[in-house]
Design a protein around this motif. Structure first.
Motif, PDB file in Angstrom:
ATOM      1  N   GLU A 197      -2.299  -3.283  -8.194  1.00 37.07           N
ATOM      2  CA  GLU A 197      -2.380  -4.668  -7.691  1.00 37.07           C
ATOM      3  C   GLU A 197      -1.191  -4.988  -6.783  1.00 37.07           C
ATOM      4  OE1 GLU A 197      -2.434  -8.059 -10.576  1.00 37.07           O
ATOM      5  OE2 GLU A 197      -4.437  -7.245 -10.963  1.00 37.07           O
ATOM      6  N   ARG A 198      -0.009  -4.605  -7.236  1.00 36.41           N
ATOM      7  CA  ARG A 198       1.203  -4.899  -6.456  1.00 36.41           C
ATOM      8  C   ARG A 198       1.208  -4.116  -5.141  1.00 36.41           C
ATOM      9  NH1 ARG A 198       5.363  -7.510  -9.543  1.00 36.41           N
ATOM     10  NH2 ARG A 198       4.728  -7.598 -11.722  1.00 36.41           N
ATOM     11  N   CYS A 199       0.770  -2.852  -5.206  1.00 36.16           N
ATOM     12  CA  CYS A 199       0.720  -2.041  -3.975  1.00 36.16           C
ATOM     13  C   CYS A 199      -0.246  -2.680  -2.977  1.00 36.16           C
ATOM     14  CB  CYS A 199       0.253  -0.615  -4.271  1.00 36.16           C
ATOM     15  SG  CYS A 199       1.456   0.385  -5.110  1.00 36.16           S
ATOM     16  N   ASN A 200      -1.417  -3.049  -3.482  1.00 34.73           N
ATOM     17  CA  ASN A 200      -2.447  -3.588  -2.591  1.00 34.73           C
ATOM     18  C   ASN A 200      -2.088  -4.968  -2.043  1.00 34.73           C
ATOM     19  OD1 ASN A 200      -3.889  -1.259  -2.987  1.00 34.73           O
ATOM     20  ND2 ASN A 200      -5.085  -2.093  -4.685  1.00 34.73           N
ATOM     21  N   GLY A 201      -1.168  -5.646  -2.745  1.00 34.42           N
ATOM     22  CA  GLY A 201      -0.761  -6.967  -2.275  1.00 34.42           C
ATOM     23  C   GLY A 201       0.458  -6.917  -1.365  1.00 34.42           C
ATOM     24  N   HIS A 202       0.946  -5.732  -1.075  1.00 35.65           N
ATOM     25  CA  HIS A 202       2.164  -5.583  -0.270  1.00 35.65           C
ATOM     26  C   HIS A 202       1.763  -5.157   1.150  1.00 35.65           C
ATOM     27  CE1 HIS A 202       6.172  -4.345   0.923  1.00 35.65           C
ATOM     28  NE2 HIS A 202       6.663  -4.751  -0.242  1.00 35.65           N
ATOM     29  N   ASP A 203       1.859  -6.080   2.092  1.00 35.17           N
ATOM     30  CA  ASP A 203       1.362  -5.810   3.452  1.00 35.17           C
ATOM     31  C   ASP A 203       2.046  -4.617   4.112  1.00 35.17           C
ATOM     32  OD1 ASP A 203      -0.359  -7.862   3.153  1.00 35.17           O
ATOM     33  OD2 ASP A 203       0.921  -9.359   4.139  1.00 35.17           O
TER      34      ASP A 203
END
Lengths: 452, 117
Positions: B16-22
């Motif tokens: 989730e954190r990876c995918n939310g990091h532009d």
């Protein structure tokens, strides 16, 4: 189930042998020959190669236990604890950086000999700048290109050696004249330089299918290098005066020139470029990644942990290594003391191998049941022999060069002082920074045990 | 030893954190890798997929993979929850990796970026 990409024996051999090639090796070969009375340099090379096999055995077992690019650092930690591991690995990398500086100096002199219109220091700057750029852009020598460079180098050295020996009528004036055991000992101490870095292939343990393949690759590489350098030393020494062997930074170029004139000089200059390219590529890549990892562990300033997000390379660490290399080259350029670094390099490598032998013994005792896919026969004996012989050869290299002894002693002291006084402060600051970073993060998913 | 559920939760959180990091999505858009996570104390393996800049997770082992990370479940949980960085356990042998040096460096860079270190 398997890894999608694995390396084969040919690439393991070419990487291991290729990592040792350096223009400075020709200087070491000349030094080695100068220690002996006659043309017996080839004997010292073969003895150094034979002894190197013992350290190859030690590294094979250790890397099979811990197939990690953390390498010697990890092995020492398991055997003797964190502090010894950090001090020794920092010291080792510092010395390798110094050797990279010496390499830039020697290659600069080779290029200035070939193109005298450009001053040597300009060549040194250019060589380091190109190496830095290649590393910053993350360009990697592909396995097939590494094969080409290494086997091309071997073919080149064998070919010029055969030409040299042929011109001597296939006979050496005094092929067995060693001049005594002490001289042979000194020659072998210098000869260790020829094998520096063959064990840097152990990080490939993470990319090969089995540890035995890595072990076989290292043994083949050391054997191949022994034969090639023995042949080259035997062919080169009779063509140079003792003064040239002792003090020329470009003995191989003089050898090529005497043999074939301008063509020989060009041949040896190209060979130098090939040899140095592997040194700069492997040296800069390995040291910069080590600096990066150390900075991430808060053993070095945090700035060195900066990653270029586009190329995913440790950009600050690469630039730092290049700058230190440039400073070292500059000092060598002003003082002309490149031989001190050659002997310092030989001594450091011997001490690293002695350490590997000691670690082998310690881990056989501390972790007897740990799986060892590659287990050295008579491991305790091999470990003890490796520790004692290379410890003695390291001291031998230092006694042969007071300058080299000063570099090694100073480096060791510097690293110890860094770990004793600087690292605790870095760790404290890092802990505070991490505390603030954790506090600033959005809440994570709760652990199921916390939620229930 | 962490439970399987904790492990899954930590991986989902990490993804989730990876995918939310532009910035991370841009950095990884051309990096396609299959990672096998071997959980040594569970005797099981999981899959982490990186494709098109996105990270996803599967509860079964992959048939072929580019990189293998082997560690105990507690360590994996701590890593994916950002309680510790990967360098220290890697250097002390608690985290074993099979794969290229470049992939290893990128993985470390990813954790540094998402945890703001």
């Amino acid at each position: 189930v398997q890894l999608a990409r694995v390396l084969g024996l040919r690439t393991v051999v070419s990487t291991s042998a290729g990592l040792t090639f350096a223009t400075s090796c020709f200087v070491a070969a000349a030094q080695l020959a100068a220690h002996l009375l006659g043309d017996a340099g080839w004997i010292a090379v073969l003895v150094a190669g034979l002894l190197s096999l013992a350290s190859a055995a030690a590294f094979s077992e250790l890397s099979s236990m811990y197939p990690s690019s953390a390498g010697l650092r990890l092995y020492i930690r398991q055997a003797f604890g964190e502090r010894v591991a950090i001090v020794f690995s920092l010291f080792y990398m510092l010395m390798v950086t110094a050797v990279v500086g010496a390499e830039a100096y020697v290659l600069g002199r080779v290029l200035a000999h070939a193109v005298p219109a450009v001053p040597p220091f300009a060549w040194i700057v250019a060589v380091l700048a190109v190496a830095t750029l290649v590393n910053l852009r993350g360009l990697k020598v592909a396995g097939s290109f590494q094969d080409l460079i290494t086997y091309g180098m071997i073919a080149s050295l064998v070919a010029i050696s055969l030409v040299g020996l042929g011109r001597l009528g296939w006979s050496l004036p005094a092929p067995f004249a060693l001049g005594g055991g002490a001289k042979l000992f000194q020659a072998v101490s210098a000869g260790i330089f020829l094998f520096i870095g063959f064990e840097w292939v152990t990080p490939l343990a993470e990319e090969v299918t089995g540890s035995r393949l890595l072990a076989r690759g290292m043994f083949v590489a050391v054997g191949l290098l022994s034969v090639v350098y023995a042949l080259f030393t035997a062919a080169m020494a009779p063509w140079l005066s003792n003064g040239e062997l002792r003090s020329s930074p470009i003995p191989h170029v003089l050898f090529g020139e005497r043999l074939l004139g301008g063509a020989g000089m060009a041949w040896m200059t190209l060979t130098s470029l090939g040899a140095s390219s592997t040194t700069f590529n492997a040296g800069l890549a390995t040291i910069s990644r080590f600096l990066y990892a150390s900075a991430r562990e808060d053993l070095l300033p945090r700035a060195l942990a900066r990653i270029d997000p586009r190329r995913v390379t440790p950009s600050h660490a690469i630039v730092a290594v290049s700058l230190v290399g440039l400073v070292v080259s500059g000092i060598v350029f002003m003082t002309g003391s490149y031989l001190a670094l050659v002997y310092a390099g030989a001594a450091t490598e011997s001490l690293a191998w002695a350490m590997a032998g000691a670690v082998l013994i310690a881990l056989r005792r501390k972790q007897p049941s740990m799986p060892r896919p590659f287990k050295v026969k008579a491991g305790l004996l091999v470990g003890a022999a490796t520790a004692v012989i290379f410890g003695a050869l390291g001291i031998g290299a230092l006694t042969a060069s007071p300058g080299g002894a000063a570099v090694v002693g100073g480096g060791l002291l510097l690293c110890w002082a860094h770990v004793r006084w600087v690292v605790p402060g870095l760790k404290l600051r890092a802990a505070e920074r991490r505390r603030l970073a954790v506090a600033a993060r959005p809440a994570r998913r709760p652990r199921p045990t916390e939620a229930s | 030893m962490a439970t399987s559920r904790e492990l899954v939760e930590s991986l989902l959180d990490f993804a989730e954190r990876c995918n939310g990091h532009d910035q991370l999505r841009v950095m990884n858009r051309a990096w396609e890798r299959t990672l096998r996570l071997s959980v040594t104390d569970h005797g099981a393996a999981l899959t982490l997929l990186v494709a098109g800049g996105s990270v996803s997770f599967q509860a079964q082992p992959p048939a072929r993979y580019d990189m293998e990370l082997a560690a105990e479940s507690d360590l994996f949980c701590a890593l994916f929850w950002g309680e510790i960085g990967p360098t220290e356990p890697y250097m002390d042998g608690r985290l074993m990796v099979k794969g290229t040096q470049e992939d290893l460096l990128r993985l470390d860079a990813i954790t540094a970026m998402i945890w703001g270190e």
